[in-house]
Design a protein around this motif. Structure first.
Motif, short mmCIF file in Angstrom:
data_model
loop_
_atom_site.label_atom_id
_atom_site.label_comp_id
_atom_site.label_asym_id
_atom_site.label_seq_id
_atom_site.Cartn_x
_atom_site.Cartn_y
_atom_site.Cartn_z
N SER A 36 -9.31 6.53 -0.99
CA SER A 36 -8.80 5.40 -0.67
C SER A 36 -9.82 4.21 -0.85
O SER A 36 -11.23 4.66 -0.90
N GLU A 60 -12.87 -0.94 12.53
CA GLU A 60 -11.85 -1.32 11.89
C GLU A 60 -11.40 -2.77 12.43
O GLU A 60 -10.96 -3.71 11.64
N ARG A 77 -12.38 4.40 9.83
CA ARG A 77 -11.07 3.79 9.47
C ARG A 77 -9.98 4.69 10.23
O ARG A 77 -10.10 6.02 9.84
N ARG A 78 -9.08 4.50 10.61
CA ARG A 78 -7.95 5.06 11.29
C ARG A 78 -7.17 5.91 10.26
O ARG A 78 -6.93 6.96 10.55
N GLU A 79 -7.19 4.97 9.03
CA GLU A 79 -6.46 5.70 7.99
C GLU A 79 -7.08 7.02 7.51
O GLU A 79 -6.08 7.72 6.80
N TRP A 80 -8.13 7.16 7.53
CA TRP A 80 -8.90 8.44 7.19
C TRP A 80 -8.35 9.63 7.77
O TRP A 80 -8.34 10.91 7.17
N GLU A 114 -5.50 10.25 8.13
CA GLU A 114 -4.15 10.62 7.33
C GLU A 114 -4.39 10.90 5.82
O GLU A 114 -3.89 11.69 5.02
N SER A 115 -5.42 10.29 5.13
CA SER A 115 -5.85 10.45 3.68
C SER A 115 -6.83 11.47 3.58
O SER A 115 -7.13 11.76 2.32
N ARG A 159 -6.58 14.37 13.61
CA ARG A 159 -5.80 12.91 13.85
C ARG A 159 -5.82 12.74 15.28
O ARG A 159 -6.00 11.70 15.77
#
Length: 415
Positions: free
Chosen positions: A227, A296, A316-319, A321-322, A330
């Motif tokens: 990302s 974040e 980052r929280r998105e990590w 998921e990615s 998670r």
């Protein structure tokens, strides 16, 4: 408990393993973990006082001692004055490490377990190891998070410490994590602009790479679709003495090449080797707060608008998921982000500790901001301060930082 003695070239390494409570101070909780420490000496130094090294992180084990070539780089200087105690902090190395297999117990159980791995518990482990070694007092060398742990030590057990040496680890005391991460963005903005002044052509290169990442066209050997935020985290390297070389070498490579993909994978600061470092990181600044993805939330508008600005230890929280290595973690990470961490520092106790020693504060530190370090240093008038722009956050590994701190503590002119 167990002890094993090894001889590695001219080093004698005593390996000590203790079984200690997972939850200190609660006799009704019978859970235990193992704590490991390697005590290193060389001929003639068998009766020197102890120096316990507290590693940065959180979530990393202590280095292993070797003498060809010397590792850690400051080993010889330490052994000239001390027997060195390399403690694997709970949850790392050989101290009942946290890993993917723990997730079989369920995310709630793992998250609860991790709440018992903070600096205050590490201090209790240190005290158990000190008593086991028969030392009335010992000195401490705290690098980065190890310095945070030293402040926790001074909050509760300062009488156990002789000299304290802190390198890039005078944490903010009593502040909200949001204050720290916001200031770290300011530091990364400065570091980014400094880098682009030296290599202006790389700004367009970075912009193009972010566009590729946004289109899902950068895929690492482990399958991670990188990302934009993960890509920008390579800026963490700019917080080290020679980290600009890592960034420069990466941005010079063809993004379609194997070399770029492999080098990018190793350049980003968080990976699957130490999942604790990712899941647990923001807790290190939680002095009586929940973190709720502080890095974040505090991202400035210009970082959202200018994708060429690098980030540092901003997770980052998105990590969750990615990043394949973090996906299993998670739920643990989400639970820890909402956990109300108790206070860990006692400013009055630190000020009353009478601590002696020396501390290095790095002017350009992008991880532990100088401004808050100097604020904390005022609580420690007996600790000699060396404020320097000669090194970045990894100065202990790359220069004669320990020798300078020992000289300062002992009243000698800096070499």
């Amino acid at each position: 408990m167990s002890t094993v003695v090894r001889h590695l070239l001219d080093l004698t390494v005593e390996e000590h393993t203790l079984t200690v409570p997972l939850v200190w101070g609660d006799p009704s909780d019978g859970r235990t973990i193992d704590i490991f420490a390697a005590v290193v000496s060389r001929e003639g130094g068998e009766t020197l006082p102890y120096l316990v090294f507290l590693q940065g992180g959180p979530g990393h084990e202590a280095p292993r001692p070797f003498h060809r070539s010397t590792a850690p780089a400051w080993l010889d200087e330490a052994l000239a004055h001390y027997r060195l105690v390399l403690l694997d902090q709970r949850g790392t190395g050989r101290s009942t490490p946290v890993g993917d297999t723990d997730l079989e117990r369920g995310s709630a159980a793992v998250a609860e377990h991790l709440t018992h791995l903070r600096a205050d518990a590490i201090v209790r482990d240190c005290e158990a190891m000190r008593a086991h070694l028969g030392a009335d007092t010992w000195s401490v060398l705290g690098q980065s998070f190890g310095g945070f742990t030293t402040l926790a030590y001074l909050s509760t057990d300062s009488s156990s410490l002789a000299d304290v040496y802190i390198t890039g680890g005078l944490s903010a005391v009593g502040r909200n994590p949001d204050d720290v991460y916001a200031l770290c963005y300011d530091k990364m903005r400065t570091a980014s602009e400094r880098y682009y002044r030296r290599f202006p052509e790389h700004r367009d290169v970075m912009r193009g790479l972010v566009d590729l990442a946004a289109a899902g066209k950068i895929v690492l050997p482990d399958g991670e679709v990188v990302s934009p935020s993960r890509l920008r985290s390579v800026g963490s390297a700019l917080g080290t003495d020679d980290g600009w070389q890592t960034v420069w070498s990466l941005l010079e490579r063809d993004p379609a090449s194997n070399a770029f993909r492999h080098d990018l994978m190793h350049a980003m600061p968080y990976d699957g080797r130490n999942p604790l470092y990712f899941a647990f990181h923001e807790s290190s600044y939680a002095d009586g707060h929940a973190t709720r993805w502080s890095a974040e939330r505090t991202e400035p508008a210009d970082f959202r608008d200018d994708t060429t600005l690098f980030t540092g230890e901003h997770i980052r929280r998105e990590w969750t998921e990615s990043v394949p290595a973090f996906q299993p973690w998670r739920e643990v990470a989400l639970e820890l982000a909402e956990f109300e961490w108790p206070k860990i520092y006692d400013a009055a106790a630190i000020a009353a500790s009478g601590a002696t020693g020396a501390a290095a504060v790095y002017v350009n530190d992008v991880y532990v901001p100088m401004e808050y370090s100097l604020e904390t240093a005022r609580l420690l008038p007996g600790v000699q301060l060396w404020v320097t722009s000669e090194h970045e956050h990894n100065g202990l590994r790359s220069g004669p930082v320990l020798s300078r701190l020992i000289d300062l503590a002992q009243g000698r002119r800096i070499r």
